[in-house]
Design a protein around this motif. Structure first.
Motif, mmCIF file in Angstrom:
data_model
loop_
_atom_site.group_PDB
_atom_site.id
_atom_site.type_symbol
_atom_site.label_atom_id
_atom_site.label_comp_id
_atom_site.label_asym_id
_atom_site.label_seq_id
_atom_site.Cartn_x
_atom_site.Cartn_y
_atom_site.Cartn_z
ATOM 1 N N SER A 222 0.844 -1.193 0.000
ATOM 2 C CA SER A 222 0.000 0.000 0.000
ATOM 3 C C SER A 222 0.881 1.244 0.000
ATOM 4 O O SER A 222 1.935 1.275 0.634
ATOM 5 C CB SER A 222 -0.932 0.007 1.214
ATOM 6 O OG SER A 222 -0.183 0.039 2.426
ATOM 7 N N SER A 246 0.229 3.489 -9.683
ATOM 8 C CA SER A 246 -0.303 2.361 -8.907
ATOM 9 C C SER A 246 -0.787 1.245 -9.819
ATOM 10 O O SER A 246 -0.522 0.059 -9.572
ATOM 11 C CB SER A 246 -1.457 2.840 -8.019
ATOM 12 O OG SER A 246 -1.025 3.794 -7.080
ATOM 13 N N ARG A 252 -1.593 -0.662 -4.108
ATOM 14 C CA ARG A 252 -2.846 -0.074 -3.640
ATOM 15 C C ARG A 252 -2.600 1.314 -3.047
ATOM 16 O O ARG A 252 -1.856 1.464 -2.097
ATOM 17 C CB ARG A 252 -3.493 -0.984 -2.582
ATOM 18 C CG ARG A 252 -4.809 -0.449 -2.017
ATOM 19 C CD ARG A 252 -5.445 -1.475 -1.090
ATOM 20 N NE ARG A 252 -4.580 -1.821 0.025
ATOM 21 C CZ ARG A 252 -4.561 -1.151 1.182
ATOM 22 N NH1 ARG A 252 -5.327 -0.084 1.354
ATOM 23 N NH2 ARG A 252 -3.760 -1.553 2.156
ATOM 24 N N ASN A 253 -3.244 2.308 -3.640
ATOM 25 C CA ASN A 253 -3.236 3.658 -3.080
ATOM 26 C C ASN A 253 -4.225 3.674 -1.912
ATOM 27 O O ASN A 253 -5.403 3.339 -2.085
ATOM 28 C CB ASN A 253 -3.654 4.658 -4.167
ATOM 29 C CG ASN A 253 -3.775 6.094 -3.657
ATOM 30 O OD1 ASN A 253 -3.585 6.371 -2.487
ATOM 31 N ND2 ASN A 253 -4.120 6.998 -4.556
#
Length: 349
Positions: A222, A246, A252-253
């Motif tokens: 992330s 991303s 994952r943002n």
């Protein structure tokens, strides 16, 4: 941002005279750029649809002004320094390899120049990366240039699939892709009569994206993208240039649940999302608090709310130029650097 100062009548007369002269043949040659002077442009007629307007040029521009760094770096990368009369609105040092070409082009202002200052450069074409730059509160609305016969162009990345009607940096109605940037490169190359250079640059950018993303496999890593300001930090939403990064790398943002381009998010919410890696912009401008990467890291490691975040404790930072976090040709640089950092931090599977 205050409105630009009113334009002196004398400046308008000068601009009008230059535009009339620019329609004739000949004219003095501009200084050569880093890649050598471009050949004398032959008369052509090019029209492109651009952000709701039709942009028409009777001949390749000879005195272009790029009002945002992203637009300037495209023109410089196309070897067009000798046809540029000015640049403005910079957040970072120029892209490596373009230093000599850039030094040959006057910088009208580090931020927005006045409309009058742009006219003093006697432009025959004006480009920008953002609608705001050529709108109220920016340099001047596009219509003011149109009335003087100066064609304008805005990056399609700031209008296609995006709603700019609010007070912030806009909301993405559809995820941005590199195709918008490639389209900008091709449009500008056509307008300047060098389409083959545009195709060559697009090919190089595509190859770099493919190489950086090859075998990415970063699992559920992330990330958070912080552009500027410590008091009301601007973090990336799902679908702008950081979304391209991303998506290319399969990470994952942590703020992928908002379509705002750069929402301001409080630090308590950031800490609650606790990203594995912090991607931070290193800006040379001085418009807001915490512009440089060093200032951002200093804030993160000293603030009682942020210093215990996982990424801060483990010093998992990725430093990018501001341009790499905007939809520009340097978004590719963002993909490359984030990929390299994730491998260094052990997230590659």
């Amino acid at each position: 941002m205050p409105l630009p100062p009113s334009v002196r009548p004398a400046a308008l007369l000068v601009a009008g005279a230059v535009l009339v002269a620019g329609c004739g043949a000949g004219g003095p040659a501009a200084p050569a750029g880093e890649k050598g002077a471009s050949p004398a442009p032959a008369p052509v007629a090019v029209a492109v649809d651009n952000c709701g307007q039709r942009v028409e040029v009777d001949r390749p521009p000879r005195r272009a002004v790029a009002l945002d760094q992203g637009s300037a770096e495209i023109l410089l990368s196309l070897g067009l320094a000798d046809r540029m009369a000015g640049t403005a609105t910079w957040t970072d040092p120029v892209l490596k390899g373009l230093e000599k070409a850039n030094a040959a082009v006057p910088r009208l202002a580090d931020r927005y120049p006045s409309f009058e200052k742009v006219l003093d450069a006697e432009p025959d074409f004006v480009s920008a990366s953002f609608l705001h730059t050529l709108g109220e509160g920016g340099v001047a609305p596009r219509e003011r240039f149109t009335k003087l016969g100066v064609p304008t162009y805005v990056s399609p990345a700031d209008c296609v699939g995006k709603d700019n009607g609010g007070d912030g940096d806009g909301v993405r109605t559809a995820p941005l892709t590199m195709d918008a940037v490639y389209g900008e490169v091709r449009d500008l190359a056509r307008i300047f009569g060098v389409p083959e250079r545009g195709e060559k640059l697009v090919g190089e950018l595509r190859a770099r994206v493919d190489a950086a993303a090859a075998g990415a496999g970063f699992g559920e890593a992330s990330v958070l993208y912080w552009f500027s300001d410590a008091q009301g930090p601007y973090m990336a939403g799902c679908c702008g240039a950081p979304g391209i990064v991303s998506g290319a790398l399969g990470v994952r943002n942590v703020f992928a649940d908002t379509r705002e381009e750069w929402p301001q998010i409080n630090w308590e919410t950031v800490v609650d999302r606790d990203p594995d890696v912090l991607v931070i912009a290193d800006l040379t401008r001085r418009a807001q608090s915490a512009e440089s990467a060093a200032t951002k890291v200093g804030f993160l490691e000293s603030h009682p709310v942020t210093r215990n975040m996982t990424a801060v404790r483990k010093k998992r930072y990725v430093v990018l130029s501001g341009q790499a976090m905007n939809p520009t040709i340097r978004t590719v640089e963002g993909i490359e650097k984030v990929a390299a950092a994730l491998r260094t931090y052990g997230f590659a599977k």
